[in-house]
Each structure stands twice: as C-alpha cells, then as structure tokens.
Design a protein around this motif. Structure first.
Motif, short mmCIF file in Angstrom:
data_model
loop_
_atom_site.label_atom_id
_atom_site.label_comp_id
_atom_site.label_asym_id
_atom_site.label_seq_id
_atom_site.Cartn_x
_atom_site.Cartn_y
_atom_site.Cartn_z
N GLN A 361 6.10 -10.58 -64.35
CA GLN A 361 5.19 -10.79 -63.39
C GLN A 361 4.42 -9.34 -62.99
O GLN A 361 5.26 -8.40 -62.98
CB GLN A 361 5.36 -11.47 -61.93
N SER A 362 3.22 -9.26 -62.81
CA SER A 362 2.59 -8.07 -62.29
C SER A 362 2.63 -7.95 -60.75
O SER A 362 2.29 -6.82 -60.21
CB SER A 362 1.10 -7.94 -63.13
N GLU A 363 2.66 -9.08 -60.01
CA GLU A 363 2.65 -9.16 -58.55
C GLU A 363 3.80 -10.02 -57.92
O GLU A 363 4.03 -10.88 -58.67
CB GLU A 363 1.25 -9.04 -58.23
N ALA A 364 4.06 -9.58 -56.66
CA ALA A 364 4.58 -10.85 -55.75
C ALA A 364 4.28 -10.73 -54.35
O ALA A 364 3.40 -9.83 -53.94
CB ALA A 364 6.12 -10.04 -55.73
N VAL A 365 4.08 -11.96 -54.10
CA VAL A 365 3.51 -12.12 -52.82
C VAL A 365 4.39 -12.71 -51.59
O VAL A 365 5.40 -13.58 -51.76
CB VAL A 365 2.27 -13.22 -53.02
N GLY A 366 4.34 -12.23 -50.40
CA GLY A 366 5.07 -12.68 -49.34
C GLY A 366 4.18 -13.04 -48.18
O GLY A 366 3.06 -12.24 -47.91
N GLY A 380 -1.80 -15.36 -39.57
CA GLY A 380 -0.55 -14.85 -40.53
C GLY A 380 -1.07 -13.71 -41.35
O GLY A 380 -2.17 -13.09 -41.23
N PHE A 381 -0.24 -13.17 -42.16
CA PHE A 381 -0.62 -12.16 -43.04
C PHE A 381 0.30 -12.29 -44.62
O PHE A 381 1.12 -12.80 -44.57
CB PHE A 381 0.18 -10.82 -42.69
N GLU A 382 -0.74 -11.67 -45.61
CA GLU A 382 -0.32 -11.81 -46.76
C GLU A 382 0.02 -10.41 -47.23
O GLU A 382 -0.72 -9.67 -47.14
CB GLU A 382 -1.27 -12.48 -47.87
N PHE A 383 1.26 -10.29 -47.83
CA PHE A 383 1.80 -9.02 -48.25
C PHE A 383 2.04 -9.13 -49.78
O PHE A 383 2.50 -9.86 -50.19
CB PHE A 383 3.07 -8.60 -47.77
N ARG A 384 1.00 -8.29 -50.52
CA ARG A 384 0.94 -8.46 -51.95
C ARG A 384 1.47 -7.15 -52.55
O ARG A 384 1.12 -5.99 -52.40
CB ARG A 384 -0.43 -8.95 -52.29
N PHE A 385 2.43 -7.30 -53.39
CA PHE A 385 3.10 -5.90 -54.06
C PHE A 385 2.72 -6.26 -55.57
O PHE A 385 2.91 -7.29 -56.25
CB PHE A 385 4.60 -6.17 -53.82
#
Length: 424
Positions: A361-366, A380-385
């Motif tokens: 994967q090129s990204e991960a989301v929390g 809420g909040f989205e954290f995208r790595f």
C-alpha cells in the motif's frame, strides 16, 4: 466538515548478524531555519539529557545504568528532585534507593511544594543545596505534576532560583539531567500544563497559561517534548501545541523508554518501546478551513538503539537494523488496505506506521472520534500516512524491532454521525 464511511505480530525472517555497526541514513535536507536553530544548541553545553516517557521500571537496567554512567560512573553524586510528586518524601526516597542500587551516590534535593514541614521558596534559594547540586554529576526528576517543578525552581517573578542556576551550571559543564514523565515535560521551553484529553485538544486547541506553560528548556528553544506518548496517543496533542508555539521539531517518548540527548545533539532511543519524531518544517495549514488540519508533516518512529541528530537531520538506524537491512517494498508482508478506527489507541499509530513500510500500500488511514457525550461529538479527525520518496523502514536482524523514517502525515477534520451504531 467532511463525511467519511469506513470498514474496519509482524512475522519477520530474522537472521543473526554480529559485528556490524550502524550506518547513517541521510534525511532529506532540513529547512534552513530548522537546521540553524538545531545547530545553535550544539557545542554550547557539555552535558547530556535522559528524557524518560514515564513508568520507568526498576528492572530497566540500560536506562538506569546510562544515567549513572553519564553522571560520572560508579559513585557519582546524583541529586534526586521529588518536586513533581504528590508524595515527595516517599517518591524521592524510592528513586534515591534505585540509583544507589545501580551504583550512584544519590541524595535527596528537598525542593518541593508538597514536602511537609518545609518552605520550598527558602530551600530553592538555599546556598548549601545549590552547592551540592552544582558539584554533583547529575540530577534526576521524579514523575508527577510538572507545574510543581517549575513552581519550585522559579521565583514568582519568573527568575531562576539558586538551585535552578546550579542545575544549569552542572549541565553546562558536563553533568546529566534526567527526568521521567513530568521530569521529561520540563525539558522543553514550553510544556503541557493543565492539558485537556487528546481528542479535546485537537478539537479545541491550546492556549498559553492553562494548557501550555513555560518549561525549563534544557533541550533548547526549538524542540518540543512530550511523554507517555504511544500508550496514550499523545502524538496528536503535540501537533496543535507545536503549531501554536512555532516548533518545527517534536520528540515524543513512550513509557519505560528514554531518549538520550548528547552535547552533539544526537538523540538515542533506549529502552522498552520507542519514540516519535515529528517534523513540521514543510507542513501547511488551511486557515480558512474549520477544524484542526495539517498537510505535509513528517513522522518517524525510532526504535531501541536508533539515533537522530537534531543538528544535522540525519537518522542512524541501530546496528541490528543495519544487519537486518532496509525493508524491501518489492516483497511486502502486508497486502491489504491499512486502516484503524482508533488511531489514538495504545501504540496504534506506531503499529500502523510499521505495517505501511512493509506493505504493498502507498498509504494508511486512521481516524479518531469520541462518544455522543463528548465535546463536539460529531467531530472527528482523519490521519493519513503516505509513503514518499524519502520514506524508509528497517527490520532488526535479531528482534522484532522496526524503524520507520519520514512518512508523510496529513490530518483533516471529518464528521462522524452519532450514535455510530443502531440496533434494529
């Protein structure tokens, strides 16, 4: 607000390698201001810091032994400050005994607002206590409430007491200043004071005086420090604090783990878990968008033995990571989408980062959100790595340790419909 719809150990092939030393991984060039600011702290102080994320176990010999060694070795005089503790007499005696068990000649520096039968103002300006601290090889701050430390060691007008001046003199000439939990928070020039919960901090922001207060600044003016980091998801609360105070670098250390900061500005991680490095030199914020947001930050996870130089911006993986080698993205272990519904959970962010560097994967989301009775429950909040060209991971050859350097991190506010479930 954005709307979002979501769905909700690493097995490594380990090979024993011996006799290999660490090699430097050059980071992307730091912003000029960041580099100059970090270098400004190098060469002026001969001492070291041992910044512990809290809950330091008596059995964690590598950390205790390093404190004693940096103070001068067996027999070194170390002043124990129980200033932060609610029960300073008990806490101070416990850590004096711990340090003595590891070979130090530890003694109590009885400067505490909670120490019964004493006047901390008089003791903080006591010439004999100041002399003992100045002549010692190190000082150790116990955990508790960091505001008690600054209250005890600074006068009401904000000036240094004699004991605080003695601590600085000892540190400048080559001594060590160590601290756990609250003793870690005081290391930066700004520290959390009466902090709100992590999610509330993201929603409501921070202000000076209540959420943030002046620390003692031993690490310098340009690095923000926080503790209990991974077990409590506190990396997220560092971000609004850093933006508010203008920090470009942040170091967060987990429990039973230490960051050793030497006079060359080299940071070494030592202990049970790891540390997060946050870089905001290239980060941007959309001031016209409601809610906390950030783009193009960098996040790194430093495992036991890894190093990062604050002056040069260079990462050095530990020797066992060099032996294990860089993670080969052409042979990923994880082959499914990477998502967490609780990015603020116990060590979740570190686990997600480790998976991303060893995946296809090129990204991960929390995401982070609260309950229907929380402040602004719908927010809420989205954290995208995201993997970027300078992102890299290392596997240890002898343990399950993983290092992750320079993932891109973007954060945006999202809307969560409450309640998040319905019974039919």
């Amino acid at each position: 607000m954005f709307n979002i719809l979501c769905r909700s150990c690493i097995a490594l092939a380990l090979a024993l390698a011996a006799g290999l030393s660490g090699q430097a991984l050059a980071a992307a060039p730091a912003k000029d201001g960041q580099t100059k600011a970090a270098r400004a702290g190098a060469g002026q102080i001969k001492g070291s810091l041992v910044i512990i994320g809290g809950s330091l176990r008596t059995a964690n010999a590598p950390v205790w032994e390093r404190i004693v060694a940096l103070a001068g070795g067996r027999g070194a005089r170390i002043a124990v400050f129980p200033s932060a503790a609610n029960l300073p007499d008990r806490a101070g005696k416990l850590d004096v005994e711990r340090l003595r068990a590891y070979g130090a000649d530890a003694f109590l520096a009885p400067v505490s607002v909670k120490l019964a039968g004493t006047d901390y103002r008089e003791l903080a300006d006591d010439a004999d206590i100041a002399r003992q601290v100045r002549e010692a090889g190190g000082a150790y701050f116990v955990g508790g409430d960091q505001a008690r430390i600054t209250q005890a060691l600074r006068r009401p007008d904000g000036s240094n007491t004699l004991v605080l001046d003695a601590l600085w003199d000892m540190y400048r000439r080559g001594g060590v200043i160590a601290g756990t939990s609250a003793g870690a928070a005081i290391m930066s020039s700004s520290m959390f004071n009466e902090a709100k919960p992590v999610l509330d901090t993201l929603k409501l922001g921070v202000n000076d005086g209540r959420a943030l207060a002046p620390g003692l600044g031993f690490i310098g003016e340009h690095v923000f420090v926080d503790q209990h980091l991974l077990v409590r998801g506190r990396f997220a609360r560092m971000l609004p604090a850093m933006l508010h105070k203008g920090y470009k670098l942040g170091l967060g250390i987990d429990e039973n783990t230490a960051m050793i900061v030497g006079p060359d500005r080299e940071v070494e991680v030592l202990g049970y878990a790891g540390a997060l490095l946050i870089e905001l030199g290239s980060a941007t914020v959309d001031r016209f968008h409601p809610g906390f947001n950030m783009s193009n930050a960098r996040m790194s996870y430093l495992d036991n033995g890894d190093r990062y130089n604050l002056a040069t911006g260079v990462f050095t993986p530990s020797a066992d990571k060099v032996a294990g080698g860089k993670i080969d993205r052409a042979k990923p272990y994880y082959r499914e989408s990477l998502f967490s519904a609780d990015i603020l959970g116990h060590t979740t962010v570190a686990q997600l980062m480790k998976k991303l560097v060893d995946s296809d994967q090129s990204e991960a989301v929390g995401i982070a959100f609260g309950g229907p009775k929380d402040v602004r429950p719908e927010q809420g909040f989205e954290f995208r790595f995201t993997m970027v060209p300078e992102s890299v991971g290392y596997n240890s050859a002898v343990t399950d340790g993983v290092s992750v350097f320079k993932l891109r991190m973007d954060i945006r506010p999202i809307e969560i419909r409450q309640p998040v479930y319905q019974y039919k």
